[in-house]
Enzyme design. Structure first.
Site, PDB file in Angstrom:
ATOM      1  CG  HIS A  77      -2.098  -0.980   1.010  1.00 50.03           C
ATOM      2  ND1 HIS A  77      -3.428  -0.629   1.037  1.00 50.03           N
ATOM      3  CD2 HIS A  77      -2.092  -2.306   0.791  1.00 50.03           C
ATOM      4  CE1 HIS A  77      -4.182  -1.689   0.857  1.00 50.03           C
ATOM      5  NE2 HIS A  77      -3.381  -2.729   0.713  1.00 50.03           N
ATOM      6  CG  ASP A 112      -5.261   2.361   1.689  1.00 46.72           C
ATOM      7  OD1 ASP A 112      -6.304   1.703   1.521  1.00 46.72           O
ATOM      8  OD2 ASP A 112      -4.131   1.922   1.465  1.00 46.72           O
TER       9      ASP A 112
END
Ligand code: UDP
Length: 456
Positions: A15, A111
């Site tokens: 990520h 995110d």
């Protein structure tokens, strides 16, 4: 500087690197904006080691691990500690960055895991961009979790459907799908874990986002894209990231081939090598490593295997010595995977079905043999095998000598039409990121959202 954008990453697995790549693309496209990038220190140290980008400011946030904490080995222990402090860390971080820059934050790029950003953005009336780092298939499973649970409950509870059951119309835009291939936490797994709860909340909140960019290309999943576009604001496929010119992110090209994988591949026959890698987090259990290693040796398949060094001890006795002497294989702790997949010698990718690995294989036109473990890996593997038809799955779900040899035989002997399918998808992936391609156009829309040029 005229705008201030706050970027907040989930700080584990791939990520942070993806969020930073997105930030760099945005920062290059909007040079008069400043981007504050929030991540835990350990991960930032790796990301920013060689990065010097004028309009990206690095901010370290707490990982939530108390100084005197002793890990007891619970699943996702570090992740759960971080999730408990994530919202407060972002709120605190934004206040500090606003003081440092003298600019109020005008957009949150976060995110997609963190749905608390919806409230934060609404409190100050700014856009919330929720970035989903994986594919449309897993995103749909989370967006439709309530619907899926409703449809599945009578089947699962009533015992009329086993986990291998293929259910039609379970996910809008995707049919059918096998129950056990749904991401963990949707129907099976621990539905009460902080991670499952977070994903469920994400699914029910995402329609409030101003934009939902994903690291994929719309030609890969036209039906899912159509459906998601009808449910989400500015659902934008802006990938595959790894195919986007390094120029756009102002990244110097660095071939990190410490273990000489490319020169080893140079000495192999075209399309003969099996490249094996299970990503950055997972390693198959020891007995499966043995079965896979024996299948490679017995079938005399040349192979390049990326595996963390501490797992080498689980390989069969004398395996590493034998392959070094006879030159049939190479075992390394790290490869430059994208370059490896694009090497003419690689004929198949044995993968866990992590989203980046799948995209990299698609972009290189390499068929896959999937052995998924958790998360979205099962549904990604379903797509590879059953929807896109560009790979197969290890029969029975685990590596056994027989199943592995049969998967090699199958994929290495694939017909021309199958290979044409793989080439066609590769071509679409490259076209999507080319100038005026679908991902390129979608990215322009995203830049407009982030910089406030697009009226919402
Ligand atoms: N990777 C690599 N070399 C390795 C192992 C992994 O370059 O030896 C990279 C790979 O190219 C991919 C990422 O690590 O970009 C793994 O991401 P993926 O989503 O496939 O799996 P995860 O690590 O998140 O489970």
């Amino acid at each position: 500087m005229d705008k201030h954008i706050a970027v907040f990453t989930f700080p584990y697995s791939s990520h942070p690197a993806l969020l930073l790549t997105l930030t760099r693309r945005l920062a290059a496209a909007a040079p008069t904006a400043v981007f504050s990038f929030f991540n835990i220190e350990k991960s930032n140290n790796l990301l920013f080691a060689n990065l010097n980008c004028e309009n990206i400011l690095r901010y370290d946030v707490s990982d939530g691990i108390p100084d005197d904490y002793v890990f007891v080995g619970k699943p996702q222990e570090d992740v759960n500690l971080f999730l408990a402090v994530a919202e407060e860390e972002l709120r605190k971080g934004v206040r500090v960055a606003e003081m440092d820059t003298g600019l109020k934050v005008s957009c949150l790029v976060v995110d997609a895991f963190f749905s608390f950003a919806a409230d934060m953005a609404e409190e100050t009336n700014i856009p919330w961009v929720a970035f989903w780092t994986a594919g449309a298939c897993s995103l749909s499973a989370h967006l439709y979790t309530d619907l899926i649970r409703e449809k599945c409950a009578p089947l699962v509870d009533g015992g009329s459907a086993g986990s291998d059951e293929e259910i039609a119309d379970l996910i809008p835009g995707l049919e059918p799908v096998r129950l056990s291939d749904l991401p963990s936490g949707v129907v099976f797994g621990n539905l009460k874990s902080p991670f499952s709860i977070m994903l469920h909340k994400m699914g029910t909140t995402l329609s409030r986002a101003t934009a939902v960019p994903i690291n994929s290309f719309q030609e890969l999943d036209p039906h899912l894209t159509k459906n998601l576009s009808s449910k989400l604001n500015n659902f934008l496929n802006i990938g595959p990231f790894h195919l986007i010119s390094k120029e756009k992110t102002k990244t110097p090209i660095k071939l990190d081939d410490e273990f000489s994988c490319i020169s080893w591949l140079d000495n192999q026959k075209p399309s003969a090598v099996a490249y094996i890698c299970f990503g950055t987090v997972f390693t198959p259990p020891p007995h499966e490593l043995v079965e896979l290693a024996e299948a490679l040796e017995e079938s005399k398949t040349p192979f390049l295997w990326s595996i963390n060094q501490k797992s080498n001890k689980h390989l069969p006795n004398g395996f590493l010595e034998r392959i070094t002497v006879n030159g049939t294989g190479k075992v390394v702790p790290w490869t430059p995977q994208d370059q490896v997949l694009n090497h003419v010698a690689v004929g198949v990718f044995v993968t866990h079905g992590g989203w980046n690995s799948v995209l990299e294989s698609v972009g290189a036109g390499v068929p896959m043999i999937c052995r998924p473990f958790i998360g979205d890996q099962h549904i990604n593997s379903w797509m590879v095998e059953r929807v896109w038809g560009i790979g197969s799955r290890i029969e029975g779900g685990n590596f056994t000598k027989r199943a592995t040899r049969s998967a090699f035989e199958q994929v290495f002997s694939w017909s021309k039409s199958r290979n044409e399918k793989i080439e066609a998808l590769k071509d679409l992936a490259h076209k999507a990121v080319a100038p005026n391609g679908s991902s390129d156009e979608n990215f322009k829309t995203l830049v407009d959202v982030v910089t406030g040029s697009k009226v919402i």
